[in-house]
Design a protein around this motif. Structure first.
Motif, PDB file in Angstrom:
ATOM      1  N   ASP A 163       8.287 -29.080 -13.764  1.00  0.00           N
ATOM      2  CA  ASP A 163       9.445 -29.491 -12.961  1.00  0.00           C
ATOM      3  C   ASP A 163      10.561 -28.441 -12.994  1.00  0.00           C
ATOM      4  O   ASP A 163      11.264 -28.257 -12.007  1.00  0.00           O
ATOM      5  CB  ASP A 163       9.985 -30.852 -13.443  1.00  0.00           C
ATOM      6  N   ILE A 164      10.712 -27.760 -14.139  1.00  0.00           N
ATOM      7  CA  ILE A 164      11.675 -26.648 -14.173  1.00  0.00           C
ATOM      8  C   ILE A 164      11.223 -25.575 -13.185  1.00  0.00           C
ATOM      9  O   ILE A 164      11.977 -25.135 -12.320  1.00  0.00           O
ATOM     10  CB  ILE A 164      11.764 -25.973 -15.569  1.00  0.00           C
ATOM     11  N   MET A 165       9.965 -25.160 -13.350  1.00  0.00           N
ATOM     12  CA  MET A 165       9.444 -24.035 -12.552  1.00  0.00           C
ATOM     13  C   MET A 165       9.431 -24.359 -11.061  1.00  0.00           C
ATOM     14  O   MET A 165       9.669 -23.491 -10.230  1.00  0.00           O
ATOM     15  CB  MET A 165       8.039 -23.671 -13.029  1.00  0.00           C
ATOM     16  N   ASP A 166       9.148 -25.622 -10.732  1.00  0.00           N
ATOM     17  CA  ASP A 166       9.075 -26.025  -9.319  1.00  0.00           C
ATOM     18  C   ASP A 166      10.440 -26.442  -8.787  1.00  0.00           C
ATOM     19  O   ASP A 166      10.541 -26.847  -7.630  1.00  0.00           O
ATOM     20  CB  ASP A 166       8.085 -27.184  -9.145  1.00  0.00           C
ATOM     21  N   ASN A 167      11.452 -26.397  -9.656  1.00  0.00           N
ATOM     22  CA  ASN A 167      12.804 -26.777  -9.223  1.00  0.00           C
ATOM     23  C   ASN A 167      12.842 -28.206  -8.681  1.00  0.00           C
ATOM     24  O   ASN A 167      13.538 -28.501  -7.703  1.00  0.00           O
ATOM     25  CB  ASN A 167      13.258 -25.793  -8.139  1.00  0.00           C
ATOM     26  N   ALA A 168      12.098 -29.100  -9.303  1.00  0.00           N
ATOM     27  CA  ALA A 168      11.963 -30.480  -8.800  1.00  0.00           C
ATOM     28  C   ALA A 168      13.101 -31.355  -9.325  1.00  0.00           C
ATOM     29  O   ALA A 168      13.352 -31.385 -10.519  1.00  0.00           O
ATOM     30  CB  ALA A 168      10.617 -31.058  -9.248  1.00  0.00           C
ATOM     31  N   PRO A 169      13.807 -32.046  -8.420  1.00  0.00           N
ATOM     32  CA  PRO A 169      14.911 -32.897  -8.878  1.00  0.00           C
ATOM     33  C   PRO A 169      14.432 -34.249  -9.404  1.00  0.00           C
ATOM     34  O   PRO A 169      15.098 -34.852 -10.250  1.00  0.00           O
ATOM     35  CB  PRO A 169      15.757 -33.079  -7.613  1.00  0.00           C
ATOM     36  N   LEU A 170      13.309 -34.738  -8.885  1.00  0.00           N
ATOM     37  CA  LEU A 170      12.857 -36.093  -9.221  1.00  0.00           C
ATOM     38  C   LEU A 170      11.440 -36.105  -9.764  1.00  0.00           C
ATOM     39  O   LEU A 170      10.592 -35.308  -9.372  1.00  0.00           O
ATOM     40  CB  LEU A 170      12.901 -36.992  -7.980  1.00  0.00           C
ATOM     41  N   ARG A 171      11.214 -37.048 -10.670  1.00  0.00           N
ATOM     42  CA  ARG A 171       9.873 -37.290 -11.223  1.00  0.00           C
ATOM     43  C   ARG A 171       9.747 -38.808 -11.335  1.00  0.00           C
ATOM     44  O   ARG A 171      10.570 -39.440 -11.993  1.00  0.00           O
ATOM     45  CB  ARG A 171       9.783 -36.602 -12.603  1.00  0.00           C
ATOM     46  N   TRP A 194      10.072  -9.948 -15.975  1.00  0.00           N
ATOM     47  CA  TRP A 194       9.325 -10.722 -14.972  1.00  0.00           C
ATOM     48  C   TRP A 194      10.280 -11.738 -14.363  1.00  0.00           C
ATOM     49  O   TRP A 194      11.105 -11.380 -13.553  1.00  0.00           O
ATOM     50  CB  TRP A 194       8.083 -11.353 -15.610  1.00  0.00           C
ATOM     51  N   SER A 195      10.231 -12.977 -14.827  1.00  0.00           N
ATOM     52  CA  SER A 195      11.140 -14.007 -14.312  1.00  0.00           C
ATOM     53  C   SER A 195      11.205 -15.124 -15.354  1.00  0.00           C
ATOM     54  O   SER A 195      10.389 -15.172 -16.277  1.00  0.00           O
ATOM     55  CB  SER A 195      10.611 -14.570 -12.996  1.00  0.00           C
ATOM     56  N   THR A 196      12.182 -16.012 -15.185  1.00  0.00           N
ATOM     57  CA  THR A 196      12.299 -17.124 -16.122  1.00  0.00           C
ATOM     58  C   THR A 196      11.034 -17.987 -16.091  1.00  0.00           C
ATOM     59  O   THR A 196      10.517 -18.372 -17.141  1.00  0.00           O
ATOM     60  CB  THR A 196      13.537 -17.984 -15.775  1.00  0.00           C
ATOM     61  N   ASN A 197      10.528 -18.269 -14.889  1.00  0.00           N
ATOM     62  CA  ASN A 197       9.313 -19.089 -14.805  1.00  0.00           C
ATOM     63  C   ASN A 197       8.138 -18.447 -15.541  1.00  0.00           C
ATOM     64  O   ASN A 197       7.392 -19.123 -16.254  1.00  0.00           O
ATOM     65  CB  ASN A 197       8.940 -19.338 -13.337  1.00  0.00           C
ATOM     66  N   THR A 198       7.988 -17.149 -15.349  1.00  0.00           N
ATOM     67  CA  THR A 198       6.915 -16.430 -16.042  1.00  0.00           C
ATOM     68  C   THR A 198       7.112 -16.519 -17.559  1.00  0.00           C
ATOM     69  O   THR A 198       6.157 -16.725 -18.309  1.00  0.00           O
ATOM     70  CB  THR A 198       6.884 -14.955 -15.591  1.00  0.00           C
ATOM     71  N   ALA A 199       8.360 -16.387 -17.993  1.00  0.00           N
ATOM     72  CA  ALA A 199       8.635 -16.425 -19.431  1.00  0.00           C
ATOM     73  C   ALA A 199       8.359 -17.822 -20.002  1.00  0.00           C
ATOM     74  O   ALA A 199       7.854 -17.958 -21.120  1.00  0.00           O
ATOM     75  CB  ALA A 199      10.081 -16.007 -19.708  1.00  0.00           C
ATOM     76  N   ILE A 200       8.690 -18.856 -19.234  1.00  0.00           N
ATOM     77  CA  ILE A 200       8.390 -20.220 -19.701  1.00  0.00           C
ATOM     78  C   ILE A 200       6.882 -20.377 -19.874  1.00  0.00           C
ATOM     79  O   ILE A 200       6.391 -20.786 -20.924  1.00  0.00           O
ATOM     80  CB  ILE A 200       8.922 -21.279 -18.704  1.00  0.00           C
TER      81      ILE A 200
END
Lengths: 324, 324
Positions: free
Chosen positions: A80-88, B98-104
């Protein structure tokens, strides 16, 4: 042998019994929050059903089931962080409700919690259980990586897409079933068969999701029909349409996926019309059926009675029949 | 019994031999990058030294040592995101390169890789090894959470600070030593003693770091002397100074830590002067010595010969004597 309902009760109880330290509050509250958002608990249920399939009491597998459920929730928090998702599940995601840093770190500690549950498995099975779990976890991470990379690419093949959903979604179903099989003392051959069953059924589930997102009955579907089309999500349907389309159909696809501003309903209808012209729904259904049939053929080969197989087969049927 | 140098060679070789898949490239390249940034490999070396301390060939513990090193690097990748750090060992951090997503996600898969290495440990020790590793990993996450929370608080006590550095830094040293002890077939009592030794020595190391950051010889110190003062980092020194300061000293601390704009050298000198007036360096040294002496007293109780203890004690001395 226990009914699926009984197993679900055991699961609910075990999830209630998962305890986490009180402090640091901001580390552990998000874990309780995400785990208690609910969900169908399909993955841990697969662990228990698989153990029972091989004639062993599901209680033997409860820690492995919890490991799978906590791990799955960990992937939701980080994805959800990586996908920038507001809702789950209709509620704020962890990074929205707390912060990205909290979501990263709470996710990390969930991975540790998953491993702590795993370490409670009967030591006879521990090495096998760890190897299966770790291979699964690694696959899920690879799937998420591919999914993110595909967003930036415009040359994703159907084969690559199937491999991505296999990793991102299906290996966890296969892994859950295999963990149950190991603890159920299945033969190596049967453990492998049920893993393969899980992988293939998982791919079929995802293709079903892709189809439903476009063709579901809006009254029964839990979310907006056409959401994938609106977001240009590279589903089986869109990739197949791009593969098959020529001339004005190709032009329509290229135009509608390139517009920054558009009327949502108009875009969904236009893309859907291309799909219909190219018979994409049936092509997708044929591919889904192929994976489903492969899964069922593998399931049939497992060396236990049809009676023992009934519960797992019923669940599979219910999951494939969902229309929401 | 092998020399520390021989053990370091074994470690270097094992780190070279760590292999990761080629694909997806952006998932695995950051792992190779961060692991090959170097570092002193103190934590895995502690695993091996501890195994040898109890009369077992260090090679038995190489997978546990790799698990500790990969886990440690995982925490660096995720901590650097959370701390917004641009550099690590003089090179770009993973999220910068790289990027924050890659680092996560690369971090997540490193956690899996750490567990994969752990699963290779002799199954006789596996359950104990997992429990120790998971408790350690959980502690490290709690320490990072507390560290982040302390940045937002202005009422952190010395006791809370010591507990934070214990979790963030010291439990991993204790955990590394305990893993080595388990694999070295130490008694439960000795495994516990060496864990406690590691925790106390870890706290002493961190207090040493806090002191060096202010009082190191700028020619020998690898980074900017006074960096913690410039950043208002709540170290033992700053917290103790706030605890002890009255009147104009308290006022000076409050002013200098509140300024948004300031001359760097002027701030460092002003805060240092408060420290000197309050004798903070000696108070910090006394606290450091207390943890160091407690560690050494625990180490003394371990039921092996002084000869066997020599290498580990030498390394401890070298680490405490560093001035860079």
């Amino acid at each position: 042998m226990q009914t699926t309902e009984q197993l679900q009760n055991i699961l609910d109880q075990a999830i209630q019994n998962l305890t986490f330290p009180d402090q640091p509050k901001h580390l552990y509250e998000p874990i309780k929050y995400i785990i208690n958002l609910g969900g169908k608990r399909v993955r841990p249920l697969l662990v228990l059903l698989s153990t029972e399939l091989f004639g062993t009491d599901a209680k033997e597998a409860i820690h492995a089931a919890m490991a799978i459920e906590v791990f799955h929730n960990f992937t939701l928090v980080h994805d959800d962080i990586m996908d920038n998702a507001p809702l789950r599940r209709g509620k704020a995601t962890v990074h929205e409700k707390w912060s990205t840093n909290t979501a990263i770190l709470s996710g990390d500690v969930m991975m540790v919690e998953a491993n702590k549950n795993l370490a409670k498995v009967n030591p006879i099975f521990l090495k096998d259980v760890l190897d299966t779990f770790n291979t699964t976890a690694q696959g899920v991470c690879e799937g998420q990586q591919l999914d993110m990379e595909f967003e930036q690419r415009d040359d994703v093949s159907i084969e690559e897409y199937i491999n991505m959903i296999r990793l991102k979604t299906a290996v966890l179903l296969g892994g859950a079933l295999k963990l149950g099989a190991i603890i159920g003392k299945a033969s190596e051959k049967d453990a492998d068969l049920i893993y393969q069953f899980g992988e293939n059924i998982g791919i079929a589930f995802q293709l079903h999701d892709d189809i439903l997102d476009v063709y579901a009955d809006p009254d029964k579907f839990g979310k907006q029909v056409g959401g994938d089309i609106i977001a240009n999500k590279k589903t089986f349907l869109l990739l197949k349409a791009f593969e098959q389309a020529k001339d004005e159909n190709l032009e329509a696809l290229e135009n509608w996926t390139s517009y920054k501003k558009f009327d949502v309903r108009e875009k969904v209808n236009a893309v859907k019309q291309v799909y219909d012209t190219l018979d994409i729904q049936n092509i997708a259904k044929a591919s889904m059926d192929e994976y489903l049939n492969k899964a069922l053929a593998l399931f049939k080969q497992i060396n236990v009675s049809d009676e023992a197989k009934f519960n797992l087969l019923t669940l599979t049927t219910q999951l494939m029949a969902r229309e929401y």
